[in-house]
Scaffold this active site. Structure first.
Site, short mmCIF file in Angstrom:
data_model
loop_
_atom_site.label_atom_id
_atom_site.label_comp_id
_atom_site.label_asym_id
_atom_site.label_seq_id
_atom_site.Cartn_x
_atom_site.Cartn_y
_atom_site.Cartn_z
CG ASP A 1 64.58 84.35 83.25
OD1 ASP A 1 65.44 85.15 83.68
OD2 ASP A 1 63.80 83.73 84.00
CD GLU A 2 61.56 83.94 74.74
OE1 GLU A 2 61.41 83.68 73.55
OE2 GLU A 2 60.61 84.31 75.50
N GLY A 3 65.37 86.51 76.79
CA GLY A 3 66.32 87.39 76.12
C GLY A 3 67.74 87.21 76.62
#
Length: 404
Positions: free
Chosen positions: A167-169
């Site tokens: 999700d962060e990426g």
């Protein structure tokens, strides 16, 4: 019998007043157009609770949205005092205090009347992911303390969330394409979401976090690279050119790339953000890793003490990932931009996260009003003045007439 001159003047003035008044009324009615007033502004707050520190970002966008996604821009960036929230595992009550300074800055920026409708979120990343795996109970206590502290603020706190590396990426990919104006048109900037987060220990068994490990550096960058290579499963590609590592498909390296977050901070410290050659970057990182520690401390700029010990390993990790993992070469290295900001916004996952969240906030129809061109307005004023003058003249004649 004919009218006297006073009666004729009185009648003429009344007629002029009627004509001028009617003309002014017609100008107001006919010359007025329906216009859309400037849209109202909405705000959103996102805390980026990373492993080493927490940052707060305030975003703003017009209430009438484009394609159901707010036209979001960054209004404030603030770094909270102290370390990351995972560092408060043994004393969760203090975590709320570390966030108050930045929160007060955000509340001062956002109009008070809009506090109640401003959504606020906290997303936790690597540090809390590790704490959750090591001691889930402590992680839950930290999140509970964060929720209690932020829930007392006048804004609409929507909760604290643990983000996955993927999700962060992915949100970072959305951010960079959005700020460069590529999200709503093709082709999109090619990027690899989660380059640092999804790649770490890819294909390897997770470490045993219940053990305490003491690490002693030897100052040997070659040995460090060999240890880093064990984090990646390079053998699963079986020599395929369309494979990065861990059997994951990857198209050929071509086009423009943006490296941000820890990629930028590490290369900025090493003065490598101005697109040096791959061989130059490699030589600089090796030279830094071989430098005596006392010399490293003496030559470091102020404020770098907390991260100084990490730059050697981080630089070597970045080289290993980009060269051996993704296949960048001397020829393609120049296509990488090491950046902290683009389009006036910090590059990271928070703006992409906010863009996704604005889809959950209803759009408001633009307010409507009435407007006139300056020429029509000026003509209307003239006729209103003429109407008043004619009316006053008629009244004066009538008074004079009655007194006669």
């Amino acid at each position: 019998m004919g009218l006297t001159w006073k009666q004729r003047v009185f009648t003429a003035l009344l007629g002029a007043a009627a004509v001028s008044g009617l003309t002014a009324l017609l100008l107001v009615l006919v010359g007025t157009i329906n216009v859309l007033l400037p849209p109202d502004t909405k705000f959103g707050i996102v805390f980026d609770a990373g492993s080493s520190h927490t940052s707060l970002f305030v975003y703003q966008w017009p209430a009438n949205k484009e394609n159901d996604t707010g036209i979001v821009s960054q209004a404030l960036a603030c770094q909270a005092e102290g370390p990351g929230i995972s560092s408060y595992a043994s004393d969760p009550a203090r975590v709320g205090e570390s966030l108050q300074g930045c929160l007060e800055e955000a509340l001062a920026l956002i109009p008070k009347a809009k506090h109640y409708e401003t959504p606020m979120f906290l997303g936790a990343t690597a540090g809390m992911r590790l704490l959750s795996r090591k001691n889930r109970s402590q992680a839950e206590d930290v999140f509970a303390a964060v929720s209690r502290a932020l829930g007392q603020s006048p804004v609409d706190f929507r909760g604290a969330e643990l983000l996955t590396g993927q999700d962060e990426g992915a949100f970072g990919w959305i951010t960079i394409n959005y700020v460069l104006g590529l999200l709503v048109k093709l082709p999109l900037l090619w990027a690899r979401p989660g380059a640092e987060q999804a790649a770490g220990r890819a294909g390897a068994a997770p470490p045993d976090l219940s053990q305490n490990v003491t690490v002693e550096g030897t100052g040997n960058p070659g040995a460090c690279i060999e240890a880093l290579r064990k984090l990646f499963n390079f053998s699963s590609c079986d020599g395929r050119e369309d494979c990065a590592f861990a059997g994951v498909y990857q198209p050929p390296v071509q086009g423009q790339f943006y490296a941000f977050s820890n990629f930028y901070y590490t290369f900025h410290f090493l003065n490598l953000t101005s697109k040096p050659s791959l061989s130059g970057a490699n030589a600089t990182i090796w030279e830094f890793c071989l430098r005596p520690w006392k010399l490293v401390e003496a030559s470091a700029p102020p404020g770098q003490d907390r991260w100084l010990r990490d730059y050697c390993a981080s630089g070597l990790y970045i080289l290993t990932l980009l060269v051996e993992g993704y296949g960048f070469s001397e020829e393609t290295w120049g296509g990488i931009e090491f950046r902290q900001q683009a389009g006036g916004a910090d590059i990271g996952w928070t703006l992409g996260y906010m863009l996704n969240l604005t889809n959950l906030i209803p759009a408001e129809a633009p307010a409507q009003g009435w407007a006139q061109s300056f020429g029509v307005w000026a003509a209307g004023v003239v006729f209103v003045v003429l109407t008043l003058a004619a009316t006053l003249g008629a009244v004066a004649v009538q008074v004079f007439w009655l007194q006669d």
